[in-house]
Design an enzyme around this catalytic site. Structure first.
Site, mmCIF file in Angstrom:
data_model
loop_
_atom_site.group_PDB
_atom_site.id
_atom_site.type_symbol
_atom_site.label_atom_id
_atom_site.label_comp_id
_atom_site.label_asym_id
_atom_site.label_seq_id
_atom_site.Cartn_x
_atom_site.Cartn_y
_atom_site.Cartn_z
ATOM 1 N N TYR A 42 53.141 27.291 58.581
ATOM 2 C CA TYR A 42 52.475 26.933 59.803
ATOM 3 C C TYR A 42 51.805 25.661 59.951
ATOM 4 O O TYR A 42 51.587 25.107 61.122
ATOM 5 C CB TYR A 42 51.733 28.093 60.206
ATOM 6 C CG TYR A 42 52.463 29.500 60.625
ATOM 7 C CD1 TYR A 42 53.980 29.401 60.511
ATOM 8 C CD2 TYR A 42 52.028 30.555 61.321
ATOM 9 C CE1 TYR A 42 54.627 30.808 60.998
ATOM 10 C CE2 TYR A 42 52.302 31.622 61.730
ATOM 11 C CZ TYR A 42 53.788 31.817 61.307
ATOM 12 O OH TYR A 42 54.426 32.885 61.879
ATOM 13 N N GLY A 43 51.217 25.285 58.969
ATOM 14 C CA GLY A 43 50.487 24.075 59.007
ATOM 15 C C GLY A 43 50.922 22.764 59.324
ATOM 16 O O GLY A 43 50.216 22.093 59.642
ATOM 17 N N CYS A 73 46.225 34.220 58.004
ATOM 18 C CA CYS A 73 46.665 33.295 57.972
ATOM 19 C C CYS A 73 45.600 32.319 58.564
ATOM 20 O O CYS A 73 45.381 32.494 59.886
ATOM 21 C CB CYS A 73 47.825 32.914 58.742
ATOM 22 S SG CYS A 73 48.599 31.385 58.865
ATOM 23 N N CYS A 183 43.666 28.349 52.690
ATOM 24 C CA CYS A 183 45.017 29.179 53.249
ATOM 25 C C CYS A 183 45.200 30.192 52.451
ATOM 26 O O CYS A 183 44.749 30.039 51.149
ATOM 27 C CB CYS A 183 46.064 27.912 52.780
ATOM 28 S SG CYS A 183 47.775 28.553 53.004
#
EC number: 5.1.1.3
Length: 262
Positions: A42-43, A73, A183
């Site tokens: 997602y980052g 997350c 993370c």
């Protein structure tokens, strides 16, 4: 509702590090975990994409009758949790880098933060950093490529070590005494990090704090399971079942791992 499961979602398998902390603290709770590995990481996505994926995951967990949702997350929390809380009635628990304890404890006044681009560029991260670390030397490093390697089971390899060392070197040069993992995938790198960092550097992740907060919110909402029976756990992934199953193989709870197209 007390016997309904706690829902967890992450951009893949990393959030199992958070799941383990929660279930160790609350062994009578049942859970459902969604690993959105198909869309990991997602980052590297835009805030709008992250929010849309977070909504999709939330809707699936609510279909599965979850009573509370842990956004396991950092990137999804920092970019989407305000929206989720405004648009869904279920309680949400978020996770963000543990800057506060590192900032308050640092003696060298120099701390490192290893996180995704999505987390480090978020407004929530900026507010937290400004509030607690404005007087410190903060070395922010984007751990590009690390999530993908963990998702593919490539943790203890020469290539991962080389990549990780390239991210640690600037922090070591600035004499950090705390490394904040931003993370939920990164706790799986802790054995490597302990080998590669100076012995006086403390590593901080958010897992235990998330577990404590989850228990608190369950109690405040009269949702905690008072049964004496151990909970049951279902894991769903839209990618590799084997990688997910391997990361939770050390946990002695009844669990099922299945592929789900979500």
């Amino acid at each position: 509702m007390r016997k309904q499961p706690i829902g967890f979602f992450d951009s893949g398998v990393g959030g199992t590090s958070i799941w383990k902390e929660v279930i160790n603290l609350l062994p009578n709770e049942s859970s459902i975990y969604l690993a959105d590995s198909r869309n990991a990481p997602y980052g590297e996505k835009s805030a709008d994409e992250i929010r849309a994926l977070s909504v999709k995951n939330t809707e699936k967990l609510l279909e599965l009758d979850c009573k509370l949702i842990v956004v396991a997350c950092n990137t999804a929390t920092t970019n989407a949790i305000d929206y989720l809380r405004s648009n869904f009635k279920v309680p949400f628990i978020g996770i963000e880098p543990a800057i506060k304890p590192a900032a308050l404890s640092s003696k060298s006044k120099s701390i490192g933060i290893l996180a995704t681009k999505g987390t480090l560029s978020s407004a929530l991260f900026a507010r937290t950093s400004s509030l607690y670390a404005s007087e410190l030397n903060v070395i922010e490093i984007i751990g590009k490529g690390l999530v993908e390697r963990i998702e593919n089971g490539l943790i203890n390899t020469p290539e991962t070590r080389e990549l990780l060392q390239s991210y640690l070197d600037p922090m070591i040069a600035e004499k950090i005494d705390y490394l904040v993992l931003g993370c939920s995938h990164y706790p799986y790198l802790i054995p490597l990090l302990k080998e590669m960092l100076p012995v006086d550097v403390q590593i901080i992740d958010s897992g235990r704090a998330v577990a404590v907060q989850t228990k608190k919110i369950l109690e405040l909402n009269s949702l905690i399971n008072t049964s004496a029976e151990q909970g049951s756990h279902r894991f769903y992934t839209n990618a590799s079942v084997d990688t997910l199953a391997n990361l939770i193989s050390d946990v002695d709870f009844t669990k099922e791992v299945e592929f789900l197209d979500f």
